[in-house]
Design an enzyme around this catalytic site. Structure first.
Site, PDB file in Angstrom:
ATOM      1  CE  LYS A  13     -12.570  -6.739 -12.069  1.00  0.00           C
ATOM      2  NZ  LYS A  13     -11.883  -7.779 -12.779  1.00  0.00           N
TER       3      LYS A  13
ATOM      4  CD  GLU B 250      -8.910  -8.853 -11.017  1.00  0.00           C
ATOM      5  OE1 GLU B 250      -9.287  -7.994 -10.209  1.00  0.00           O
ATOM      6  OE2 GLU B 250      -9.476  -9.055 -12.117  1.00  0.00           O
TER       7      GLU B 250
ATOM      8  CG  HIS C   3     -11.365 -11.318  -7.532  1.00  0.00           C
ATOM      9  ND1 HIS C   3     -10.443 -11.160  -8.538  1.00  0.00           N
ATOM     10  CD2 HIS C   3     -12.580 -11.067  -8.090  1.00  0.00           C
ATOM     11  CE1 HIS C   3     -11.077 -10.815  -9.644  1.00  0.00           C
ATOM     12  NE2 HIS C   3     -12.369 -10.758  -9.403  1.00  0.00           N
TER      13      HIS C   3
ATOM     14  N   GLY D 248     -12.589 -10.363 -17.226  1.00  0.00           N
ATOM     15  CA  GLY D 248     -12.066  -9.189 -17.927  1.00  0.00           C
ATOM     16  C   GLY D 248     -11.586  -9.467 -19.346  1.00  0.00           C
TER      17      GLY D 248
ATOM     18  CD  GLU E 135     -15.471 -13.777 -10.160  1.00  0.00           C
ATOM     19  OE1 GLU E 135     -16.299 -12.999 -10.623  1.00  0.00           O
ATOM     20  OE2 GLU E 135     -14.397 -13.397  -9.668  1.00  0.00           O
TER      21      GLU E 135
ATOM     22  CG  ASN F 145     -14.791  -6.897  -8.028  1.00  0.00           C
ATOM     23  OD1 ASN F 145     -14.374  -5.942  -7.373  1.00  0.00           O
ATOM     24  ND2 ASN F 145     -13.996  -7.858  -8.466  1.00  0.00           N
TER      25      ASN F 145
ATOM     26  CB  SER G 247     -16.718 -11.792 -19.864  1.00  0.00           C
ATOM     27  OG  SER G 247     -15.336 -11.487 -19.840  1.00  0.00           O
TER      28      SER G 247
HETATM   29  C1  PEP Z   1     -14.636  -9.935 -11.571  1.00  0.00           C
HETATM   30  O1  PEP Z   1     -13.684  -9.180 -11.467  1.00  0.00           O
HETATM   31  O2  PEP Z   1     -15.045 -10.524 -10.577  1.00  0.00           O
HETATM   32  C2  PEP Z   1     -15.246 -10.114 -12.892  1.00  0.00           C
HETATM   33  C3  PEP Z   1     -16.122 -11.071 -13.019  1.00  0.00           C
HETATM   34  O3  PEP Z   1     -14.837  -9.248 -13.885  1.00  0.00           O
HETATM   35  P1  PEP Z   1     -15.492  -9.093 -15.340  1.00  0.00           P
HETATM   36  O4  PEP Z   1     -16.992  -9.117 -15.191  1.00  0.00           O
HETATM   37  O5  PEP Z   1     -14.980  -7.809 -15.853  1.00  0.00           O
HETATM   38  O6  PEP Z   1     -15.033 -10.271 -16.151  1.00  0.00           O
END
Ligand code: PEP
Length: 255
Positions: free
Chosen positions: A11, A97, A95, A173, A167, A9, A213
């Site tokens: 973003k 976000e 997601h 992040g 998630e 992803n 992460s």
């Molecule tokens: C994501 O945005 O779906 C995500 C898992 O981000 P990150 O790997 O940076 O934590």
């Protein structure tokens, strides 16, 4: 047997030239890749240029969002039908976000999941608890609500047409991933919920990805968990080498 899936992803990162550069590095490393399904989800404007160079590659393309209508007066939005013409096969929906910054609730997400399926796209439905919810022992309740509402009224005939991503919001992040045991506990719970909702044959073959992460240093131990069928990778998917190492970890688990 569920296939290992590693999705990136991106973003709101990477201009078209940056996106092309990354894919030009990654593509030759994945020629003939069959064990791991790799999906890249770039910003909308990079989808068509990437589709052109990925035409002879096993790397698949996903979008990061879509509207629930096919077309209409929805300024700034994009439909599943439009994504299909950029050779998109997957779409990330729900997601955290989008939930947080764009006020998407489970009802809106449910409409999008329905439309994605109707359009022929594979939804990657994201669910996960916040830190406050985890600390208040609400994790399983939150997962249950988000999953069942996100899938409300939706029948699945082919398990390959749906992907769930667990998630935890506190892991996205932040550099702080769920432990393998925390991930497995959540994934097993999601698997049980899917079994309550769908026939065993279907429920046991839906991929559940872990996201939050994930990086080369922790991918292997997370992917080794029996109900972790892959990963949705944010930050680490922005560097071809890191993303490739995570794919390699996925391959190692397959063997
Ligand atoms: C994501 O945005 O779906 C995500 C898992 O981000 P990150 O790997 O940076 O934590």
């Amino acid at each position: 047997m569920r296939k290992m899936i590693i999705a990136g992803n991106w973003k709101m990162y990477k201009t078209i030239p940056d996106a092309l550069n990354l894919i030009r590095t990654l593509k030759p490393k994945l020629i003939g890749e069959k064990e791991v399904e790799v999906i890249i989800c770039p910003p909308f404007n990079a989808l068509s240029p990437l589709a052109e160079i990925l035409v002879d590659s096993p790397i698949k393309l996903g979008a990061q969002n879509m509207h629930w209508e096919e077309e209409g007066a929805f300024t700034g939005e994009i439909s599943g039908k439009m994504l299909l013409t950029s050779r998109v096969s997957h779409v990330i929906l729900g997601h955290s976000e989008r939930r947080k910054f764009f006020c998407e609730d489970d009802e809106i997400i449910n409409r999008k999941v329905r439309k994605a399926l109707e359009t022929g796209l594979i939804p990657i439905l994201c669910i996960g608890e916040s830190l406050e919810e985890r600390e208040a022992n609400q994790t399983l309740k939150v997962l249950e609500n988000q999953l069942l509402q996100g899938l409300s009224g939706i029948e699945i005939k082919d398990p390959a047409r749906l992907i769930i991503a667990y998630e935890p919001v506190w892991a996205i992040g932040t550099g702080r991933n769920a432990t393998p045991a925390q991930a497995q506990e959540a994934h097993l719970f999601i698997r049980d919920l899917l079994n309550r909702r769908y026939e065993t044959e279907i429920a046991n073959n839906i991929n559940i990805l872990y996201g939050g992460s994930v990086k080369p240093a922790n991918a292997l131990e997370l992917l080794r968990q029996p109900d972790v069928d892959g990963s949705l990778v944010g930050g680490a998917s922005l560097k071809a080498e890191d993303f490739f190492q995570i794919i390699q970890a996925g391959k190692e688990v397959c063997n």
